[in-house]
Design an enzyme around this catalytic site. Structure first.
Site, short mmCIF file in Angstrom:
data_model
loop_
_atom_site.label_atom_id
_atom_site.label_comp_id
_atom_site.label_asym_id
_atom_site.label_seq_id
_atom_site.Cartn_x
_atom_site.Cartn_y
_atom_site.Cartn_z
N HIS A 48 33.86 51.18 54.38
CA HIS A 48 33.05 50.89 53.18
C HIS A 48 33.19 49.44 52.71
O HIS A 48 32.18 48.72 52.63
CB HIS A 48 33.38 51.91 52.08
CG HIS A 48 32.91 51.52 50.72
ND1 HIS A 48 31.57 51.42 50.40
CD2 HIS A 48 33.59 51.18 49.60
CE1 HIS A 48 31.45 51.05 49.13
NE2 HIS A 48 32.66 50.89 48.62
N HIS A 72 37.65 45.08 47.24
CA HIS A 72 37.16 45.56 45.94
C HIS A 72 37.66 46.94 45.52
O HIS A 72 37.73 47.23 44.33
CB HIS A 72 35.63 45.49 45.86
CG HIS A 72 34.92 46.65 46.48
ND1 HIS A 72 34.54 46.68 47.81
CD2 HIS A 72 34.54 47.84 45.97
CE1 HIS A 72 33.94 47.82 48.07
NE2 HIS A 72 33.92 48.56 46.97
N GLU A 76 41.72 50.04 42.68
CA GLU A 76 41.31 51.31 42.09
C GLU A 76 41.79 52.51 42.92
O GLU A 76 42.20 53.52 42.37
CB GLU A 76 39.78 51.33 41.95
CG GLU A 76 39.21 52.50 41.18
CD GLU A 76 39.56 52.47 39.69
OE1 GLU A 76 40.23 51.51 39.25
OE2 GLU A 76 39.19 53.42 38.98
N ASP A 77 41.76 52.38 44.22
CA ASP A 77 41.97 53.56 45.08
C ASP A 77 43.26 53.56 45.90
O ASP A 77 43.52 54.52 46.61
CB ASP A 77 40.79 53.71 46.05
CG ASP A 77 39.49 54.00 45.31
OD1 ASP A 77 39.57 54.43 44.15
OD2 ASP A 77 38.43 53.79 45.89
N ASP A 139 28.20 46.99 46.56
CA ASP A 139 29.00 48.21 46.59
C ASP A 139 28.10 49.40 46.29
O ASP A 139 28.09 50.41 46.99
CB ASP A 139 30.12 48.08 45.53
CG ASP A 139 30.96 49.34 45.40
OD1 ASP A 139 31.27 49.94 46.44
OD2 ASP A 139 31.30 49.69 44.26
#
Ligand code: MN
Length: 719
Positions: A48, A72, A76-77, A139
């Site tokens: 991704h 990016h 967050e992940d 994104d």
């Protein structure tokens, strides 16, 4: 999946100076961080960010943007932190990744259609560096391309709606038409698959039908332009997109059959002069359709779009819409801001790498817009810099002027919420009420039915609504306080004289006081504007010297106050229920706390100031007996809200001050101020203000301090 070297090669093809090393490191960093994570499609998650990065190469973006795209989702992940990012890639990348991460956290918060515009503003406001926005748009584009793998239909629909309402609209705003078209089409397919099918079918039919006609028109124009000395002009047909056709049908309530202008022509020439030359050729050859000519070259659209638009009755007497522009204009029309930037970079006119260049360039473009509506639309962008956008716990977005606090937020929700607000959580953490709100903060107001607005709020709220509500509350409650105080003062004074005070006694004398109601008189007595002596004289119709309330206390000066001497005729007036800071103030000289013997001094325009009985300041009032009021503490003082001040000498040695503060903390005293008056080789001389329940509490703390070896001396400080 795109390979590492493919990505780097692609970037180097348009930017030979690209930081190859950093790109390689970012690729590996993201691959490691995402590890074995999988997408809903079953692909490795890492595919991704690589796809997103690759999309940005289409727009010829700089190394920092591509690196940001690769990283990016790491914060967050995955376990990666922003500090990790900064350590490996520096401050610029940290800020960019931080921006994208923040935007990601906002996703799914625009359920309500009315919120869409606010949300759009929020996105712009939050992406101070517009590269953040470009990464976010890419994104979203990739997420839309892989939308079909998400199982829940509701979730797919929500994402698709958000894409149309917000991301596509934003892409259009910054002139990225190409991206906008892609986002819209993908969302269209999810939201209205049948409508899209039928529009496409119809488009195919019309295309086949008109193909021959169009070809003929193109060849005639090509010939005419060549004759006029423009043999290199490119001419091609351009179809409207299914989504925009469908929107047009919806908004104009048109039938599909009425849509003839599904196809226009575009002419791309070398420079601006040739644009007008080509226009001249076309207008000379065919009839123009009135009202359709627009010159966006001399007056570009606010998003930077430039082109000439016209419509003529073409060779076959059918209507043809024509756009004429240069290559650069064409790319800006498709890629917007990104192309604009790429051009300047290519011409190496500007390559300072400054973070805010994007904004400057956007504002540059915006400044060129001519009509007032456009200008208004554009200046909104700048206005966002003075605003913060915050979320309610339900996800509604509220806008505030910069500097707004949770109290402003509470009043914006509802004045009842503001009036009963006792605390606030920002992003889940309890914060002081005077904290300044930031973009994207989720604010949760804690209320208590028994709470009332504090006069001190007026000093830090910034919105007009909060200011006026607090002021209104303070004014009315202050008046109530003064009325109560006035009533108590008079009751006590009359009792001393052997009379009983009844409010109706004042009624006949209202004209004398020049007041409309008894309450007005009571309020002024409480505020100290009318003296109780005056009221006595007027009401009882006699002149009697008013005694100080602790009767006889004033027969000699200050010293006797320190002796216990109760008033025999009346009990002291309790200060219960009166809010400090309104009608009652505690003197700053002696810091009275519950348990101290106290006396009140009526202060004009301020109500009553409470001093301890032995405060030396009282000597100043010895010749104004009418201002003295005997007061007493209310019974149940449970809050540690009174400030006691202590004075101490502490050994100058390691951890001595820590010992002092520990003792105070252990005894549940809250230090509100700490001052070192003197520091020598041997000791510190300090003043500490401690919030305590009462005198017993303070004395307890003092006793515990005395028990410590490092404390040389300690006593209560009252000047
Ligand atoms: Mn992502």
């Amino acid at each position: 999946m795109i390979r590492q070297y493919e990505l780097v090669e692609k970037i180097k093809s348009y930017d030979p100076d690209a930081d190859e090393d950093m790109l390689n490191r970012a690729y590996v960093f993201a691959m490691k961080a995402h590890g074995a994570q999988k997408r809903a499609s079953g692909d490795p998650y890492f595919s991704h960010p690589v796809e997103v990065a690759y999309k940005l190469t289409q727009y010829k973006l700089d190394t920092a943007s591509i690196v940001t795209a690769l990283l990016h989702d790491t914060v967050e992940d995955t376990e990666v932190t922003l500090d990790d990012i900064e350590a490996s890639f520096g401050k610029e990348i940290r800020n960019l990744v931080d921006g994208v991460t923040k935007l990601s956290r906002l996703e799914g918060k625009s359920e309500n259609l009315n919120q869409a515009e606010n949300f759009r503003k929020l996105l712009i406001a939050m992406s101070e560096d517009l590269r953040v926005l470009l990464v976010k748009l890419a994104d979203r584009l990739h997420n839309m391309e892989t939308l079909k793998f998400i199982k829940s239909p509701e979730k797919r629909q929500r994402i698709a709606r958000e894409t149309v309402e917000i991301y596509a609209a934003l892409a259009e705003r910054i002139g990225m038409r190409n991206l906008k078209d892609e986002l819209q089409d993908l969302a269209f397919a999810e939201l209205y698959p049948e409508a899209r099918e039928s529009v496409i079918k119809r488009l195919n039919f019309l295309r086949e039908q008109g193909a021959a006609e169009l070809e003929k028109t193109v060849s005639v124009i090509r010939q005419k332009l060549a004759e006029a000395g423009l043999p290199a002009a490119q001419i091609y047909g351009r179809e409207k997109k299914p989504f925009s056709i469908w929107k047009k049908m919806e908004s104009k309530n048109m039938e599909f059959e009425q849509l003839s202008d599904i196809c226009g022509l575009r002419i791309v020439v070398a420079n601006i002069a040739e644009c007008y030359q080509a226009l001249g050729v076309i207008h000379a050859e065919w009839h123009t359709i009135p009202g359709r000519f627009k010159d966006y070259i001399s007056t570009p659209k606010s998003n930077g779009y430039q082109s000439l638009h016209t419509a003529v009755l073409g060779p076959g007497q059918q209507r043809v819409e024509i756009q004429i522009r240069t290559q650069e204009m064409d790319e800006i029309a498709e890629y917007g801001l990104a192309a604009h930037w790429a051009y300047k970079q290519a011409s190496h006119a500007i390559k300072d790498g400054k973070q805010f260049r994007w904004i400057r360039e956007l504002l540059d473009i915006l400044e060129k817009s001519s009509n007032p509506e456009e200008f208004l639309e554009n200046t909104k962008l700048e206005m966002y810099h003075d605003q913060v956008f915050c979320f309610t716990p339900k996800g509604d977005i509220l806008a505030f002027p910069r500097g707004a606090t949770p109290v402003d937020f509470a009043y914006a929700v509802h004045s009842g919420v503001g009036d009963t607000c006792v605390g606030a959580k920002i992003n889940g953490r309890i914060v002081p009420l005077r904290t300044k709100l930031k973009n994207g903060d989720q604010v949760d107001i804690i209320t208590s039915k028994t709470q009332t607005p504090s006069p001190s709020w007026e000093r830090f709220v910034v919105t007009g609504k909060a200011k006026s509500e607090v002021r209104k509350y303070v004014r009315t409650s202050q008046r109530n306080e003064y009325v109560n105080l006035g009533r108590a003062i008079l009751a006590k004074t009359f009792k001393q004289e052997g009379e009983e005070f009844v409010e109706s006694m004042v009624e006949p004398h209202l004209p004398t006081f020049n007041k409309k109601t008894v309450e007005d008189v009571l309020a002024e007595v409480g505020e100290g504007l009318i003296s109780r002596q005056q009221v006595m004289e007027v009401v009882l119709g006699q002149k009697k010297p008013v005694q100080a309330s602790g009767s006889g206390l004033l027969s000699s000066l200050s010293k006797p106050f320190r002796k216990k001497k109760e008033s025999g005729t009346s009990a002291p007036m309790p200060i219960k229920g009166l809010i400090p800071g309104m009608a009652i103030h505690f003197a700053g000289c002696c810091h009275p706390i519950p348990g101290d013997r106290i006396v009140g001094i009526v202060t004009t325009g301020k109500g009553i100031t409470i001093h301890t009985m032995d405060c030396e300041t009282l000597e100043n009032y010895s010749d104004a007996p009418e201002r003295w009021i005997d007061v007493a503490w209310e019974r149940d003082q449970s809050d540690a809200t009174h400030v006691g001040r202590i004075h101490a000498h502490v050994s100058h040695e390691p951890a001595a001050l820590a010992t002092v503060t520990q003792v105070i903390a252990k005894e549940m005293g809250n230090i509100s101020n700490f001052k070192i008056i003197n520091r020598s080789i041997d000791f510190f001389e300090i003043l500490i203000d401690i919030q305590v329940r009462d005198l017993k509490h303070l004395n307890n703390i003092i006793a515990n301090l005395r028990a410590k070896e490092v404390v040389q001396s300690v006593e209560r400080w009252q000047t």
